[in-house]
Design a protein around this motif. Structure first.
Motif, PDB file in Angstrom:
ATOM      1  N   GLU A  50      82.795  57.606 111.640  1.00 52.83           N
ATOM      2  CA  GLU A  50      82.577  56.171 111.775  1.00 52.83           C
ATOM      3  C   GLU A  50      81.168  55.872 111.288  1.00 52.83           C
ATOM      4  O   GLU A  50      80.187  56.365 111.843  1.00 52.83           O
ATOM      5  N   ILE A  51      81.088  55.085 110.230  1.00 57.30           N
ATOM      6  CA  ILE A  51      79.789  54.729 109.682  1.00 57.30           C
ATOM      7  C   ILE A  51      79.383  53.381 110.257  1.00 57.30           C
ATOM      8  O   ILE A  51      80.113  52.398 110.149  1.00 57.30           O
ATOM      9  N   GLY A  52      78.222  53.363 110.916  1.00 62.77           N
ATOM     10  CA  GLY A  52      77.715  52.135 111.523  1.00 62.77           C
ATOM     11  C   GLY A  52      78.473  51.741 112.768  1.00 62.77           C
ATOM     12  O   GLY A  52      79.079  50.671 112.812  1.00 62.77           O
ATOM     13  N   PRO A  53      78.449  52.562 113.816  1.00 62.50           N
ATOM     14  CA  PRO A  53      79.204  52.224 115.026  1.00 62.50           C
ATOM     15  C   PRO A  53      78.652  51.025 115.796  1.00 62.50           C
ATOM     16  O   PRO A  53      79.349  50.481 116.641  1.00 62.50           O
ATOM     17  N   GLY A  54      77.432  50.630 115.491  1.00 53.66           N
ATOM     18  CA  GLY A  54      76.856  49.501 116.227  1.00 53.66           C
ATOM     19  C   GLY A  54      76.831  49.785 117.712  1.00 53.66           C
ATOM     20  O   GLY A  54      76.393  50.849 118.141  1.00 53.66           O
ATOM     21  N   THR A  55      77.340  48.863 118.500  1.00 54.13           N
ATOM     22  CA  THR A  55      77.332  49.013 119.962  1.00 54.13           C
ATOM     23  C   THR A  55      78.518  49.824 120.480  1.00 54.13           C
ATOM     24  O   THR A  55      78.658  50.000 121.683  1.00 54.13           O
ATOM     25  N   GLY A  56      79.385  50.285 119.586  1.00 47.75           N
ATOM     26  CA  GLY A  56      80.487  51.157 119.993  1.00 47.75           C
ATOM     27  C   GLY A  56      81.803  50.457 120.266  1.00 47.75           C
ATOM     28  O   GLY A  56      82.720  51.073 120.813  1.00 47.75           O
ATOM     29  N   ASN A  57      81.935  49.199 119.863  1.00 49.03           N
ATOM     30  CA  ASN A  57      83.180  48.474 120.133  1.00 49.03           C
ATOM     31  C   ASN A  57      84.399  49.116 119.474  1.00 49.03           C
ATOM     32  O   ASN A  57      85.497  49.040 120.020  1.00 49.03           O
ATOM     33  N   MET A  58      84.218  49.737 118.305  1.00 50.15           N
ATOM     34  CA  MET A  58      85.340  50.420 117.666  1.00 50.15           C
ATOM     35  C   MET A  58      85.324  51.913 118.002  1.00 50.15           C
ATOM     36  O   MET A  58      86.358  52.569 117.965  1.00 50.15           O
ATOM     37  N   THR A  59      84.163  52.431 118.364  1.00 48.72           N
ATOM     38  CA  THR A  59      84.030  53.858 118.665  1.00 48.72           C
ATOM     39  C   THR A  59      84.933  54.272 119.825  1.00 48.72           C
ATOM     40  O   THR A  59      85.587  55.321 119.754  1.00 48.72           O
ATOM     41  N   ILE A  60      84.972  53.462 120.875  1.00 47.39           N
ATOM     42  CA  ILE A  60      85.763  53.813 122.065  1.00 47.39           C
ATOM     43  C   ILE A  60      87.250  53.963 121.722  1.00 47.39           C
ATOM     44  O   ILE A  60      87.848  55.006 122.007  1.00 47.39           O
ATOM     45  N   PRO A  61      87.885  52.970 121.071  1.00 43.54           N
ATOM     46  CA  PRO A  61      89.300  53.164 120.712  1.00 43.54           C
ATOM     47  C   PRO A  61      89.523  54.330 119.741  1.00 43.54           C
ATOM     48  O   PRO A  61      90.558  54.988 119.801  1.00 43.54           O
ATOM     49  N   LEU A  62      88.545  54.593 118.861  1.00 44.55           N
ATOM     50  CA  LEU A  62      88.673  55.747 117.963  1.00 44.55           C
ATOM     51  C   LEU A  62      88.662  57.045 118.761  1.00 44.55           C
ATOM     52  O   LEU A  62      89.469  57.942 118.523  1.00 44.55           O
ATOM     53  N   LEU A  63      87.749  57.137 119.724  1.00 47.81           N
ATOM     54  CA  LEU A  63      87.663  58.327 120.576  1.00 47.81           C
ATOM     55  C   LEU A  63      88.937  58.547 121.385  1.00 47.81           C
ATOM     56  O   LEU A  63      89.327  59.690 121.644  1.00 47.81           O
ATOM     57  N   GLU A  64      89.572  57.467 121.778  1.00 49.33           N
ATOM     58  CA  GLU A  64      90.804  57.571 122.572  1.00 49.33           C
ATOM     59  C   GLU A  64      91.956  58.142 121.768  1.00 49.33           C
ATOM     60  O   GLU A  64      92.909  58.666 122.334  1.00 49.33           O
ATOM     61  N   GLN A  65      91.868  58.069 120.432  1.00 50.23           N
ATOM     62  CA  GLN A  65      92.977  58.554 119.603  1.00 50.23           C
ATOM     63  C   GLN A  65      92.678  59.836 118.844  1.00 50.23           C
ATOM     64  O   GLN A  65      93.582  60.587 118.528  1.00 50.23           O
ATOM     65  N   ALA A  66      91.405  60.076 118.523  1.00 46.96           N
ATOM     66  CA  ALA A  66      91.034  61.191 117.653  1.00 46.96           C
ATOM     67  C   ALA A  66      90.657  62.437 118.443  1.00 46.96           C
ATOM     68  O   ALA A  66      90.355  62.381 119.636  1.00 46.96           O
TER      69      ALA A  66
END
Length: 179
Positions: A50-66
């Motif tokens: 993930e390039i540019g996660p910012g505050t992590g709004n997309m990071t959390i759902p990515l972590l839940e699947q990957a």
């Protein structure tokens, strides 16, 4: 802009604003985040860059699947913020953060790349992605509309350019969402 901290760690409200000098813009709409994650087709065995996660709004759902997410972030404020989002949660062990410029920092192995890309680095990021080895499964990238149209432009169209040629030669390019 107020953001409630997710996960178990660092509760409370943080005042985080995008650094517009870096072209930062935060992806806050949960429906858009969910659509991007869905379009990436992430499997439980995938490593996601993930390039540019910012505050992590997309990071959390990515972590839940990957299997694992490697988040690459230039801004040390955002590095701290995304780490705080997973602190003291089971997701913490699945997240690795690299602080650095995505155009100048070596990328690790990954299966899927997901990014909300600042306009200033759009071309450079696409060219670096196209030359990355080993090859990856897919990339779901959010760009400004004009840039996205250049990626998908056909011969004879006004926006057709070197970027269109190279991107279409080396990959399959589709506009997945209009945000």
């Amino acid at each position: 802009k107020k953001k409630a901290s997710g996960g178990g760690g660092g509760g409370g409200i943080n005042l985080i604003t995008p650094n517009t000098g870096l072209g930062q813009h935060f992806l806050k709409n949960p429906a858009v985040v969910a659509a991007i994650v869905h379009k990436a087709g992430i499997k439980p065995t995938d490593v996601v860059l993930e390039i540019g996660p910012g505050t992590g709004n997309m990071t959390i759902p990515l972590l839940e699947q990957a299997k694992k997410v490697v988040a690459m972030e230039y801004d040390n404020r955002m590095v701290r913020e995304v780490l705080k989002r997973v602190e003291h949660t089971p997701l913490q062990q699945k997240l690795s953060v690299i602080q650095g410029d995505a155009l100048r920092t070596a990328w690790p192995f990954f299966d899927v790349c997901v990014a909300n890309v600042p306009y200033q680095i759009s071309s450079g990021l696409v060219f670096k992605l196209l030359s990355h080895r080993p090859m990856f499964k897919c990339a779901v990238l959010m760009f400004q509309e004009e840039f996205a149209l250049r990626l998908t432009a056909r011969p004879g169209e006004a926006l057709y350019c070197r970027l269109s040629v190279n991107t279409q030669l080396l990959g399959k390019v589709d506009q997945l969402l209009k945000v």
